[in-house]
Design a protein around this motif. Structure first.
Motif, PDB file in Angstrom:
ATOM      1  N   LYS A 157       0.829  -1.204   0.000  1.00  0.00           N
ATOM      2  CA  LYS A 157       0.000   0.000   0.000  1.00  0.00           C
ATOM      3  C   LYS A 157       0.866   1.258   0.000  1.00  0.00           C
ATOM      4  O   LYS A 157       0.641   2.176  -0.793  1.00  0.00           O
ATOM      5  CB  LYS A 157      -0.920  -0.012   1.227  1.00  0.00           C
ATOM      6  CG  LYS A 157      -1.925   1.121   1.251  1.00  0.00           C
ATOM      7  CD  LYS A 157      -2.877   0.980   2.434  1.00  0.00           C
ATOM      8  CE  LYS A 157      -3.891   2.107   2.465  1.00  0.00           C
ATOM      9  NZ  LYS A 157      -4.832   1.991   3.611  1.00  0.00           N
ATOM     10  N   ARG A 161       2.131   4.189  -3.114  1.00  0.00           N
ATOM     11  CA  ARG A 161       2.040   5.644  -2.935  1.00  0.00           C
ATOM     12  C   ARG A 161       3.328   6.339  -3.359  1.00  0.00           C
ATOM     13  O   ARG A 161       3.296   7.502  -3.757  1.00  0.00           O
ATOM     14  CB  ARG A 161       1.720   5.987  -1.479  1.00  0.00           C
ATOM     15  CG  ARG A 161       0.287   5.722  -1.077  1.00  0.00           C
ATOM     16  CD  ARG A 161      -0.078   6.484   0.204  1.00  0.00           C
ATOM     17  NE  ARG A 161       0.679   6.029   1.350  1.00  0.00           N
ATOM     18  CZ  ARG A 161       0.275   5.075   2.187  1.00  0.00           C
ATOM     19  NH1 ARG A 161      -0.883   4.476   1.979  1.00  0.00           N
ATOM     20  NH2 ARG A 161       1.014   4.716   3.221  1.00  0.00           N
ATOM     21  N   GLN A 165       3.143  10.023  -4.980  1.00  0.00           N
ATOM     22  CA  GLN A 165       2.764  10.857  -3.838  1.00  0.00           C
ATOM     23  C   GLN A 165       3.958  11.111  -2.924  1.00  0.00           C
ATOM     24  O   GLN A 165       3.846  11.057  -1.705  1.00  0.00           O
ATOM     25  CB  GLN A 165       1.641  10.175  -3.039  1.00  0.00           C
ATOM     26  CG  GLN A 165       0.370   9.954  -3.830  1.00  0.00           C
ATOM     27  CD  GLN A 165      -0.687   9.230  -3.011  1.00  0.00           C
ATOM     28  OE1 GLN A 165      -0.771   9.392  -1.796  1.00  0.00           O
ATOM     29  NE2 GLN A 165      -1.505   8.426  -3.663  1.00  0.00           N
TER      30      GLN A 165
END
Length: 624
Positions: A157, A161, A165
């Protein structure tokens, strides 16, 4: 003695430090921690060969300091990074090894429960460490993010990202100083518009928007100061950790080290970008776009190039599904939660072929279009009758599915063109480097890792993918063990070499993985017949295949690289000098013959040895 004192002082300073979560990782994970370093991991290391691990750790940290450039003091940033990495990662590793030892005799359910607890506990800490250190640790997270079966969901997860991000780390003043130093003049003399707020960040730099005085919209990549030196430390630390924990990854890290250390020259990247652009655009320009660099404004630390209008592939897909969720009266987060629950129950989506995905997409598009027409016919009737007096109503236009299958096929074909036709290709095509452009094309950006192949190397790669498509085991082994590849393992087990090549270059299907996940399969290969020689070119070509297949996995699709690359390779082989092809074929035949000779001699020796022993025993008995 000076080096030992340096490490002792560094260790003491690290454990006394108050500002770093990572340096206090051991205290956080082991509440019974005392000042004694022996007590830090005594229980954890016990089940994992603690003394040897500790001894190896000391050897590796010393080697890291020497190899990365000499015996530095703790104030050296590279030394601080290395210590932060080890004090953050090593206790986690030890805890996992200890748990593995503890649960080895328990049921599968109990083992899964124990490791799930560790994943939940340590994933946030590993994420914090990665984002704090950035550098090659961040780059590694971006790479594994495309391999869905490689990491547990808790780690995957945050790894995903990192593709789009990543927080920025330079102030606007620092950025302006670097850019103006590179240009030799104030920013306002070159740019009509400059945005201090960065568009995004990557492992070695960050990106800003601008507009040149002539009206061209551009993006400007600015390299972090001193990042190359830190990358060298990071690579050495990770290689040492791999040697300790997962030695099967060392050959890849060695080649990636060579490739990444060429990434710290934006002027070279600009020239590579222009070269690839000139190769790709004449053939694929209607479907993809490669930005044009502004070479006269580029330098080692600053890259100025054309701005491509669009969204990153990952952002575009999320926005698309957010609209679909809204049409269903739900949020994207609710859909993702449902998907996660299905996976945990074991009834997650089955990965489809690209052909099946394309068919489903066409059927969904057709059904949605027909449904919209049916809904809009009475609305149109109302709008042009009563609606003229009472007010018109809006039409229904539901979101159509993104053609993910066509995107994947296009990326496969474009990279096949780069590898075979051009001999120069981007070795880092992860989703963060691909744009969904406003004009419907795909934008291909970030050419920091460009690899060039010679003609003979391309012929060998072409032969390999043709053999992979035919699934001809003997031919695959012959190609990769011959020059220019010269692939070799300890025992030269042909079945394992075949499986390794299928996995690394072509597919990760059940017939190859034999029921194992990616990580288990890699460990199995290394334990059964470890690699002793691996060609650099093969690693980078395989890396492109892994990245593109990983992207397919993320979209619920299984890709077989050779299905796309072999036809391109066959057509290309017919267009080149056949003397080169004949030379490669001769090398393959010679290597196959030599390997057969060795194999025959080995069998003969193994058969003769018992007879020789019997003869020697007989002679000894006669003598007595």
């Amino acid at each position: 003695m000076a080096l030992r004192a340096t490490f002792k002082r560094a260790f003491d300073n690290a454990m006394r430090g108050s500002g770093s979560t990572e340096l206090h990782a051991i205290r956080e994970y082991h509440p019974s921690y005392t000042r004694s370093s022996a007590a830090v991991t005594s229980s954890a290391v016990a089940g994992a060969g603690g003394y040897l691990l500790a001894k190896r750790l000391a050897q590796m940290m010393t080697a890291t300091a020497v190899t990365a450039g000499g015996a530095y003091t703790y104030n050296e940033p590279g030394m601080q990074r290395s210590l932060q990495f080890w004090f953050g990662a090593f206790p986690v590793f030890c805890h996992y090894k200890f748990t593995e030892y503890q649960v080895s005799e328990k049921t599968d359910e109990e083992q899964s429960e124990a490791f799930e607890a560790l994943h939940n506990r340590y994933a946030p800490t590993v994420e914090a460490l990665t984002l704090k250190l950035r550098g090659f640790y961040l780059k590694s997270a971006q790479f594994v993010a495309i391999m869905d079966d490689f990491l547990p969901p808790q780690y995957m997860k945050f790894a995903k990202r990192t593709q789009d991000q990543v927080p920025t780390s330079m102030t606007s003043e620092q950025v302006r100083s670097i850019v103006e130093s590179s240009l030799g003049q104030p920013i306002e003399e070159v740019f009509a518009m400059w945005e201090d707020e960065p568009m995004g960040a990557a492992s070695i730099g960050q990106v800003h928007r601008g507009r040149l005085k002539d009206g061209r919209e551009v993006v400007v990549k600015v390299m972090y100061p001193g990042v190359e030196r830190l990358f060298r430390w990071d690579l050495k630390s990770l290689k040492d950790f791999a040697w300790l924990a997962q030695p099967m990854h060392l050959p890849y890290l060695n080649e990636i080290e060579k490739q990444f250390l060429t990434e710290f020259d934006y002027l070279k990247e600009a020239h590579n970008l222009e070269k690839v652009r000139q190769n790709i655009m004449p053939t694929w320009g209607r479907q993809v776009a490669v930005p044009q660099p502004v070479l006269e404004l580029c330098s080692t630390h600053v890259l100025v190039m054309e701005h491509l209008s669009g969204k990153k592939l990952t952002d575009g897909i999320r926005d698309h599904y957010r609209k679909i969720a809204a049409q269903m009266g739900r949020s994207l987060e609710e859909l993702e939660a449902d998907q996660k629950a299905r996976i945990l129950r074991g009834d997650g989506p089955v990965k489809r072929s690209v052909a099946t995905l394309n068919l489903i997409t066409r059927l969904q598009t057709y059904a949605l279009t027909v449904g919209d027409v049916i809904r809009n016919v009475p609305r149109a009737g109302y709008n042009y009758t009563l609606g003229l007096a009472l007010g018109k109503v809006g039409y229904v236009r539901r979101e159509k599915p993104i053609k993910l299958g066509e995107i994947l096929e296009l990326l496969m074909k474009v990279h096949a063109h780069e590898i075979f036709t051009d001999g120069i290709f981007n070795g880092d095509p992860h989703p963060g480097n691909i744009l969904l452009m406003d004009d419907g094309r795909l934008g291909l950006i970030d050419y920091g890792q460009v690899k060039e192949l010679g003609l003979e190397e391309r012929v060998a790669v072409a032969k390999l993918f043709i053999a992979l498509q035919r699934d001809h085991q003997e031919e695959i082994v012959n190609v990769v063990t011959a020059p220019p590849f010269g692939f070799a393992t300890r025992d030269m087990n042909e079945d394992l070499i075949y499986r390794y090549m299928c996995f690394h270059c072509d597919r990760d299907t059940p017939d190859v993985l034999q029921g194992m996940n990616v990580q288990q399969f890699a460990e199995y290969l290394d334990g059964a017949d470890p690699i002793v020689r691996l060609n650099d070119d093969m690693i980078m070509v395989g890396r492109v295949s892994v990245l593109l297949r990983g992207m397919g996995n993320a979209f619920g699709t299984k890709l077989k690289t050779s299905d796309y690359w072999a036809p391109v390779a066959e057509r290309w082989l017919k267009t080149i000098d056949q003397k080169v092809v004949a030379k490669v074929d001769q090398g393959i035949a010679s290597a196959a013959e030599a390997r057969t000779r060795v194999s025959t001699n080995t069998v003969a020796t193994s058969a003769v040895a018992p007879a020789m022993q019997e003869c020697l025993h007989w002679k000894e008995e006669k003598r007595l």
